[in-house]
Design a protein around this motif. Structure first.
Motif, PDB file in Angstrom:
ATOM      1  N   GLU A  87       0.841  -1.204   0.000  1.00  0.00           N
ATOM      2  CA  GLU A  87       0.000   0.000   0.000  1.00  0.00           C
ATOM      3  C   GLU A  87       0.876   1.254   0.000  1.00  0.00           C
ATOM      4  OE1 GLU A  87      -2.751  -0.040   3.233  1.00  0.00           O
ATOM      5  OE2 GLU A  87      -4.116   1.360   2.260  1.00  0.00           O
TER       6      GLU A  87
ATOM      7  N   ASP B 117       1.046   4.139  -2.794  1.00  0.00           N
ATOM      8  CA  ASP B 117       0.805   5.549  -2.444  1.00  0.00           C
ATOM      9  C   ASP B 117       1.934   6.430  -2.978  1.00  0.00           C
ATOM     10  OD1 ASP B 117      -1.461   4.821  -1.137  1.00  0.00           O
ATOM     11  OD2 ASP B 117      -0.644   5.003   0.888  1.00  0.00           O
TER      12      ASP B 117
ATOM     13  N   SER C 124      -6.253   0.339  -3.555  1.00  0.00           N
ATOM     14  CA  SER C 124      -6.254   0.605  -2.111  1.00  0.00           C
ATOM     15  C   SER C 124      -7.458  -0.047  -1.438  1.00  0.00           C
ATOM     16  CB  SER C 124      -6.289   2.104  -1.843  1.00  0.00           C
ATOM     17  OG  SER C 124      -5.133   2.700  -2.328  1.00  0.00           O
TER      18      SER C 124
ATOM     19  N   LEU D  12      -6.838  -3.742  -1.195  1.00  0.00           N
ATOM     20  CA  LEU D  12      -5.840  -4.069  -0.171  1.00  0.00           C
ATOM     21  C   LEU D  12      -6.444  -3.985   1.230  1.00  0.00           C
ATOM     22  CD1 LEU D  12      -2.646  -2.274  -1.545  1.00  0.00           C
ATOM     23  CD2 LEU D  12      -3.085  -4.726  -1.425  1.00  0.00           C
TER      24      LEU D  12
END
Lengths: 120, 167
Positions: B60, B64, B111, B114
């Motif tokens: 993650e 990002d 996201s 996840l």
């Protein structure tokens, strides 16, 4: 110039939505979730609300429900732009007063086309 | 979220405040077959789940970081295209950048996936602990439900544009 309230808890999605709408000549105000969006909606009217569904504090359907109770947003188009694609969720959005349901990812040209179709 | 590595079977239980819901223990069906698993196997499974959860967190973070950089470069490219002299090349470049907006939405969808997978793994680890390890005194007679209540919000497996439905 039409003004649009774009609501999404994802910064990257807000950027993509804002870029797409601004390129098409719309004025865009961003909000990070349903609570932030409602606070902004109470301060100024918008010609359309484009909101995500899954967000912290207040989700898109909850925001739609609250906006429909507000005198300024009874007729304002509200589009829900989300990864959710189940019929159950769509029906919940419809029952809350949403104008339409758009499944992510969005195609910029099609998004603009739909917005121009529903905007007052 | 950082979850420290456990040092014993008892410490593998997560802090109670991280439990999602607590319900009264239902009576187990008498005809349900039971499977015996050594505690050490349960502990190893929990360790593996913890490692997988931490790996997901790292993934993650990578996403990002990469997305933030990608969007910065996207903006820079847009501004450069804006300053180009009018012509076919500028139009083609701007068209390509606009078209990439669909694919650039991968971060939001990834996201969400996840986060959901992380919740499922965490739920599995809790269930293993609840079933195989001795409960704390204040947990006696309770069963904890850890699995996410909502199904995975992301059902797409490609980055094709999604459907549009006007009511």
């Amino acid at each position: 110039m039409h003004s649009i309230l774009a609501v999404d808890d994802s910064a990257s999605m807000r950027k993509m939505v804002s870029f797409t709408l601004a390129s098409a000549g719309f004025k865009v105000v961003e909000a990070v979730d349903g609570v932030d969006a409602f606070e902004k909606a109470e301060k100024q009217p918008f010609d359309l609300v484009l909101t995500d569904q899954n967000m912290p504090r207040l989700d898109g359907i909850g925001l739609t429900r609250k906006l429909r109770e507000h005198p300024h947003f009874k007729q304002t188009p509200i589009l829900i732009l989300t990864t959710e694609s189940s019929d159950q969720m769509k029906q919940a959005g419809r029952a809350a007063g949403a104008t339409g349901w758009l499944v992510k990812p969005f195609d910029p040209a099609r998004l603009i086309e739909v917005i121009r179709k529903v905007i007052v | 979220m950082h979850t420290p590595a456990p040092t014993s079977h008892e410490q593998r239980r997560w802090p109670r405040e991280e439990y999602t819901t607590v319900e009264a223990l239902p009576s187990a069906p008498s005809d349900e077959p039971l499977v015996e698993i050594p505690v050490s196997v349960v502990a190893d499974l929990q360790d593996s789940l913890l490692v997988a959860m931490n790996d997901l967190k790292r993934l993650e973070g990578l996403l990002d970081h990469a997305t933030a950089n990608l969007l910065d470069r996207f903006n820079a490219a847009l501004q450069s295209a804006e300053q180009m002299p009018e012509g076919a090349l500028k139009a083609e470049l701007q068209s390509s950048l606009h078209a990439s907006v669909t694919e650039l939405q991968f971060h939001d969808m990834s996201s969400q996936l996840l986060v959901h997978i992380g919740k499922m793994l965490k739920g599995c680890a809790y269930i293993l602990a609840d079933q195989a390890l001795e409960p704390d005194e204040n947990e006696a007679g309770m069963v904890v439900t850890h699995m996410p209540r909502n199904p995975n919000p992301v059902t797409q497996s490609e980055m094709d544009a999604g459907s549009i439905e006007l009511f």
